[in-house]
Design a protein around this motif. Structure first.
Motif, PDB file in Angstrom:
ATOM      1  N   LEU A  50       0.837  -1.205   0.000  1.00  0.00           N
ATOM      2  CA  LEU A  50       0.000   0.000   0.000  1.00  0.00           C
ATOM      3  C   LEU A  50       0.869   1.252   0.000  1.00  0.00           C
ATOM      4  N   LYS A  51       1.973   1.188   0.736  1.00  0.00           N
ATOM      5  CA  LYS A  51       2.905   2.319   0.734  1.00  0.00           C
ATOM      6  C   LYS A  51       3.514   2.505  -0.651  1.00  0.00           C
ATOM      7  N   ALA A  52       3.900   1.394  -1.278  1.00  0.00           N
ATOM      8  CA  ALA A  52       4.438   1.473  -2.638  1.00  0.00           C
ATOM      9  C   ALA A  52       3.385   2.007  -3.605  1.00  0.00           C
ATOM     10  N   GLY A  53       2.134   1.616  -3.391  1.00  0.00           N
ATOM     11  CA  GLY A  53       1.051   2.109  -4.240  1.00  0.00           C
ATOM     12  C   GLY A  53       0.869   3.606  -4.103  1.00  0.00           C
ATOM     13  N   ALA A  54       0.912   4.118  -2.868  1.00  0.00           N
ATOM     14  CA  ALA A  54       0.753   5.555  -2.646  1.00  0.00           C
ATOM     15  C   ALA A  54       1.915   6.341  -3.245  1.00  0.00           C
ATOM     16  N   ILE A  55       3.131   5.831  -3.070  1.00  0.00           N
ATOM     17  CA  ILE A  55       4.303   6.510  -3.636  1.00  0.00           C
ATOM     18  C   ILE A  55       4.210   6.535  -5.157  1.00  0.00           C
ATOM     19  N   GLY A  56       3.810   5.419  -5.744  1.00  0.00           N
ATOM     20  CA  GLY A  56       3.663   5.365  -7.197  1.00  0.00           C
ATOM     21  C   GLY A  56       2.584   6.310  -7.708  1.00  0.00           C
ATOM     22  N   GLN A  57       1.481   6.402  -6.996  1.00  0.00           N
ATOM     23  CA  GLN A  57       0.398   7.307  -7.412  1.00  0.00           C
ATOM     24  C   GLN A  57       0.841   8.768  -7.310  1.00  0.00           C
ATOM     25  N   PHE A  58       1.567   9.107  -6.251  1.00  0.00           N
ATOM     26  CA  PHE A  58       2.091  10.474  -6.140  1.00  0.00           C
ATOM     27  C   PHE A  58       3.070  10.766  -7.276  1.00  0.00           C
ATOM     28  N   GLY A  59       3.907   9.794  -7.603  1.00  0.00           N
ATOM     29  CA  GLY A  59       4.844   9.984  -8.711  1.00  0.00           C
ATOM     30  C   GLY A  59       4.141  10.195 -10.035  1.00  0.00           C
ATOM     31  N   LEU A  60       3.086   9.417 -10.277  1.00  0.00           N
ATOM     32  CA  LEU A  60       2.333   9.586 -11.524  1.00  0.00           C
ATOM     33  C   LEU A  60       1.573  10.914 -11.544  1.00  0.00           C
ATOM     34  N   ALA A  61       1.081  11.355 -10.398  1.00  0.00           N
ATOM     35  CA  ALA A  61       0.409  12.657 -10.332  1.00  0.00           C
ATOM     36  C   ALA A  61       1.400  13.786 -10.613  1.00  0.00           C
ATOM     37  N   ILE A  62       2.617  13.665 -10.101  1.00  0.00           N
ATOM     38  CA  ILE A  62       3.656  14.673 -10.371  1.00  0.00           C
ATOM     39  C   ILE A  62       4.010  14.671 -11.855  1.00  0.00           C
TER      40      ILE A  62
END
Length: 118
Positions: free
Chosen positions: A61-73
């Motif tokens: 879930l942490k990896a998912g959140a980091i990945g989503q923030f990266g894609l949003a950036i």
């Protein structure tokens, strides 16, 4: 069409500019919103999963959140680049749609990995 004072000021190459700008802003803004919402869902899952006894797979879930923030950036960067250069509107829109597809795929993949984690 008669050429009066109103129609004379609109050049042929700028007539579709607003349509192209709208066609770029909508997918880019949607990619940012979708990435942010998926990141919030991942973070909420991490909080709810660690209330009493930590559930296995919280790292995903942490990896998912980091990945989503990266894609949003990345979507914000595409929006800025597309807004800076009008000739990039179409490419920015296509890239934003691809980012949305990646966000959905990343969200579903991390959900699968959380459920399959022992």
């Amino acid at each position: 069409m008669p050429e009066n004072g109103v129609m004379k000021d609109i050049s042929a190459d700028r007539s579709g500019w607003m349509h192209l700008a709208w066609a770029m802003w909508l997918p880019c803004a949607s990619a940012v919103v979708v990435g942010g919402l998926f990141a919030v869902v991942d973070l909420a899952g991490m909080v709810m999963g660690s209330w009493d006894t930590p559930v296995a797979g919280l790292g995903w879930l942490k990896a998912g959140a980091i990945g989503q923030f990266g894609l949003a950036i990345a979507a914000v960067a595409v929006l800025i680049a597309g807004a800076a250069r009008p000739s990039w509107h179409r490419g920015a829109a296509i890239t934003a749609y691809a980012i949305i597809a990646l966000e959905i795929g990343w969200f579903l993949l991390t959900r699968m990995l959380v459920q399959d984690h022992p």
